[in-house]
Design an enzyme around this catalytic site. Structure first.
Site, PDB file in Angstrom:
ATOM      1  N   ASP A  84       0.828  -1.200   0.000  1.00 20.17           N
ATOM      2  CA  ASP A  84       0.000   0.000   0.000  1.00 20.17           C
ATOM      3  C   ASP A  84       0.865   1.253   0.000  1.00 20.17           C
ATOM      4  OD1 ASP A  84       0.771  -0.640   2.707  1.00 20.17           O
ATOM      5  OD2 ASP A  84      -0.661   0.862   3.422  1.00 20.17           O
ATOM      6  N   GLU A 148       0.142  -1.123   5.708  1.00 25.63           N
ATOM      7  CA  GLU A 148       1.154  -0.589   6.618  1.00 25.63           C
ATOM      8  C   GLU A 148       0.940   0.891   6.888  1.00 25.63           C
ATOM      9  OE1 GLU A 148       4.823   1.339   7.986  1.00 25.63           O
ATOM     10  OE2 GLU A 148       3.745   1.703   6.109  1.00 25.63           O
TER      11      GLU A 148
END
Length: 435
Positions: A84, A148
């Site tokens: 991400d 994350e």
């Protein structure tokens, strides 16, 4: 030990794979990671590497694979990266942020250095090992993770809680947060290797008061009380707390500069350390910064409640100092609750893995000087420590001396030098064979 060097093919693959991954918009939380994760699975499978794809929620995809090592009796090394990225406003960029465009020796795009560059290096190196039959020194667990950037609720933390068997046998880990170069002068570079990171204390503050007409006096104004509390927090300066990784980096920088390191005069020492001073200011103390404020619904109405968010960070061993300081700065009408509260980390800078990371850097950059480092933010390492895994931050990235690496994180025109990606594959190839 004879090291098989990285091939030219693997180094060029890192560039191509990074561009490919950047073109998947995995902005968190507006998008998900599934398409990028599927591509990771496919690229591993092309090289004959099996993997497991796990969704913690629809679209929130994680990929885990294992490479058998030469000595299976040793604990496995976990190598992790996240898929991400933070959002990007295309109107602010010189190039479309999800184009993966190559220009002027750089690969541009959101995630180029945080951290699809490292994911691409992991993939390229794994494919190289599979193609050539090269075996890592011990078993490797490769993890490509979701979420994350929002704390790992759908990624590392979820996997640790629900699928810990995927990390069975892992004793040490490397992820983001270190292993990049920092210029000392025109020829020499520090390579900070993370062995500590500050803890996370994101909080929501709520002020309650007496609602009323905007034209009337009101000494119980929630907006005023919250604004005053935030001003106190935003202007507070925490005391210097010299933890060991920070001390070690400053001492090595002072040695390289040929200046005195004086622990009793940190500000004077920093003044003698040139650009290192700015780089290290953020990990000398705790911090708390107001970031969001919300109140009211009409200009002529004093609301009965106002809320705000504060990004608090604390050094290892100094969490209570942060909490006590914040609580002491709040007016009585203001309460606090956690939005995201996670641990600080610190491990010693020693052992075979540390030696292998340092040796891999020096082999590829003889003018490089590996040093301990405290990451001012947080990473997925916070989750993996709950499994008893000793965590480090290391990516292996050599940067041009005129590139302000720190400002590219979550910033506009994020980009990675092509040669930096190639360097990363060379370093990672050495490390996996000697770790």
């Amino acid at each position: 030990m004879s090291i098989v060097p990285a091939s030219e093919q693997a180094q060029e693959e890192a560039v191509a794979l990074c561009a490919e991954l950047i073109r998947f918009d995995t902005s968190n939380p507006t998008s998900d990671e599934r398409a990028a994760a599927d591509r990771v699975v496919a690229r591993l499978a092309e090289a004959g590497i099996d993997s497991v794809l796990v969704e913690s929620a629809p679209g929130r995809a994680n990929v885990v694979a294992r490479l058998a090592g030469a000595d299976p009796s040793r604990g496995a090394l976990l190598v992790h990266g996240h898929l991400d990225v933070v959002p990007a406003d295309a109107s602010e960029w010189q190039v479309p942020p999800f184009s993966g465009e190559i220009r002027d020796g750089y690969l541009w795009g959101r995630g180029a250095i945080d951290m699809k560059d490292t994911v691409a290096v992991m993939l390229a190196t794994a494919r190289h090992f599979a193609r050539t039959g090269t075996r890592p020194a011990r078993d490797l667990i490769l993890a490509f993770l979701a979420d994350e950037e929002a704390g790992g609720k759908f990624g590392a933390h979820w996997l640790v809680e629900h699928r810990p068997e995927l990390f069975s046998g892992a004793t040490e880990a490397i992820g983001e947060g270190g292993g990049f170069s920092f210029a000392i002068d025109d020829t020499r570079r520090l390579y900070p290797i993370e062995n500590a990171q500050r803890g996370m204390a994101w909080m929501e503050l709520t002020a309650t008061g007496r609602a009323g007409h905007g034209s009337s006096p009101n000494d119980e104004n929630a907006v005023t009380d919250l604004a005053e509390s935030l001003t106190r927090i935003g202007r507070a300066t925490f005391p210097v707390r010299l933890i060991e990784p920070v001390r070690a980096l400053l001492e090595e920088a002072a040695r390289l500069y040929g200046v005195e390191f004086d622990e009793d005069d940190i500000e004077g020492t920093l003044a003698r350390l040139g650009p290192v001073a700015d780089f290290m200011q953020v990990v000398l103390r705790n911090s708390a910064n107001p970031t969001m404020f919300s109140a009211g619904y009409q200009t002529n109405v004093i609301p009965g409640k106002a809320t705000a968010r504060v990004d608090g960070r604390f050094l290892p061993g100094h969490e209570q100092e942060l909490i006590d300081t914040i609580d002491g700065l709040l007016l009585p009408s203001v309460s606090r609750e956690w939005v995201n509260h996670d641990i600080a980390l610190e491990t010693t800078f020693d052992g075979p893995l540390v030696d292998a990371m340092c040796d891999a850097v020096r082999a590829e950059d003889p003018d490089g000087h590996p040093v301990p480092y405290c990451n001012p933010g947080g990473t997925d390492a916070k989750a993996f420590t709950h499994l008893g895994i000793r965590c480090f931050g290391f990516k292996g990235l050599k940067l041009p001396h005129d590139l302000d690496y720190g400002r590219l994180f979550h910033g506009v025109d994020e980009r990675v030098p092509l040669e930096g990606l190639r360097f990363g594959v060379r370093v990672m190839t050495r490390l996996w064979q000697s770790c």
